[in-house]
Scaffold this motif. Sequence first.
Motif, mmCIF file in Angstrom:
data_model
loop_
_atom_site.group_PDB
_atom_site.id
_atom_site.type_symbol
_atom_site.label_atom_id
_atom_site.label_comp_id
_atom_site.label_asym_id
_atom_site.label_seq_id
_atom_site.Cartn_x
_atom_site.Cartn_y
_atom_site.Cartn_z
ATOM 1 N N TRP A 1 -0.720 6.156 -7.115
ATOM 2 C CA TRP A 1 -1.829 7.110 -6.962
ATOM 3 C C TRP A 1 -1.322 8.534 -7.132
ATOM 4 C CZ3 TRP A 1 -3.756 7.852 -1.220
ATOM 5 C CH2 TRP A 1 -4.580 8.987 -1.128
ATOM 6 N N TYR B 1 -5.246 -0.336 -11.999
ATOM 7 C CA TYR B 1 -6.366 0.020 -11.129
ATOM 8 C C TYR B 1 -6.640 1.522 -11.139
ATOM 9 C CZ TYR B 1 -8.924 0.868 -6.782
ATOM 10 O OH TYR B 1 -9.848 1.300 -5.852
ATOM 11 N N ALA C 1 -8.584 5.485 -4.234
ATOM 12 C CA ALA C 1 -7.515 5.333 -3.248
ATOM 13 C C ALA C 1 -8.019 4.872 -1.892
ATOM 14 C CB ALA C 1 -6.761 6.653 -3.100
ATOM 15 N N HIS D 1 -1.576 -1.796 -9.541
ATOM 16 C CA HIS D 1 -1.857 -0.413 -9.157
ATOM 17 C C HIS D 1 -1.960 0.488 -10.390
ATOM 18 C CE1 HIS D 1 -0.169 -1.245 -4.919
ATOM 19 N NE2 HIS D 1 -1.452 -0.953 -4.786
ATOM 20 N N GLY E 1 1.222 1.476 -3.821
ATOM 21 C CA GLY E 1 -0.079 2.074 -4.053
ATOM 22 C C GLY E 1 -0.083 3.586 -3.954
ATOM 23 N N THR F 1 0.826 -1.211 0.000
ATOM 24 C CA THR F 1 0.000 0.000 0.000
ATOM 25 C C THR F 1 0.855 1.254 0.000
ATOM 26 O OG1 THR F 1 -1.819 -1.121 1.159
ATOM 27 C CG2 THR F 1 -1.771 1.288 1.261
ATOM 28 N N LEU G 1 -5.446 -2.034 -0.825
ATOM 29 C CA LEU G 1 -4.489 -1.581 -1.836
ATOM 30 C C LEU G 1 -3.219 -2.423 -1.842
ATOM 31 C CD1 LEU G 1 -4.490 2.344 -2.019
ATOM 32 C CD2 LEU G 1 -5.309 0.700 -3.710
#
Length: 337
Positions: A147, A232, A257, A229, A143, A139, A222
């Motif tokens: 993001w 996604y 997120a 990722h 992630g 994460t 996540l």
Amino acid sequence: MDDSLYGSRDKRGQWTPNKRPSREPLFVWPAQPRKFLVWMFGFPGYLWPWNTVFIAISVVAWIYLTPSLEAMREFDIGWVAGILLRNAALAVLIYGGLHMLLYIQRRQDTNFKYNSKWPDTDNSIFLFGSQTAENVFWTMCSGVPVWTAYEVITWWMYANGYILQLDIQQHPVYFIGLLLIAPAWLKLQFYLVHRLIHMGPLYHIIHRVHHNNVNPGPWSGLSMHTFEHIIYFSGVLFYFVVPSHPMNVMFCLMIQALIPALGHLGFDKLVTEGDKHLDADGYYHYLHHRYFEVNYGDTLIPFDEWFGTSHDGSAEADEAMYRRMKAKNYKRGGSRA
């Protein structure tokens, strides 16, 4: 709060809610206008509480925690690092906060917990032997950076005129319409990419990391391979071609997120005080982690019902799933053995 009033637990420790997942009124025919309006504006419903929470977070993040577009015309380590730190803080607050309450302090014990077992702490399938440690690693180290990368590139494109920016004052209805359809768009995008990475090599190369979490918790949401990722968070690309306001993009990113924490909570309800609770509404996706070959999407757009992969937790759904798997000579990560 007694969870036996809302469901039952079997001998294996699996808790099943009495209320089974069913498609939302958006795709019920013949149309039921009253039921649709209650679902859209009622509590709990489409807007309340969770999408409203994400809108509020988006407003605060855009107004107070994001540099001006003028400042983002050129890439600079200062503003990029600021957005990265903001996103990391949000992840720790939401994912870490829910994990703290439910899995460290264990405020509810196992009440409303789908699987009575707690996360693995000595299992070689996970990095460091710990499910939670692996989940936090993927994460925070993959992630959150992915993001942030999508967000940084989007703001830079807005700032330089590569994305057509909407004027809210001139097009308020259009702006609100984009806000309202964002969750539905992301459900569609999620189903398509999720179904794709369940196929053969893509599952083994990419998606297996996420499916290590048969018994998910908040940090599992996540916990994905970096390639996953990238796929996604690609839902934000919708706004590269559709005129929009940066707030629309922020809302989209915040949903992608942060909502996985709720979808992978491992609990059906969050008990607040006394008999008060909030529905986490994660049972449909929990069944996907438990059985793997069902519930690739969500009940908002009933793709799984349409394509025969829906599971509502009932014995009848179990039988239908096993018949389908036997007929296909099913093997995990591939259509046939």
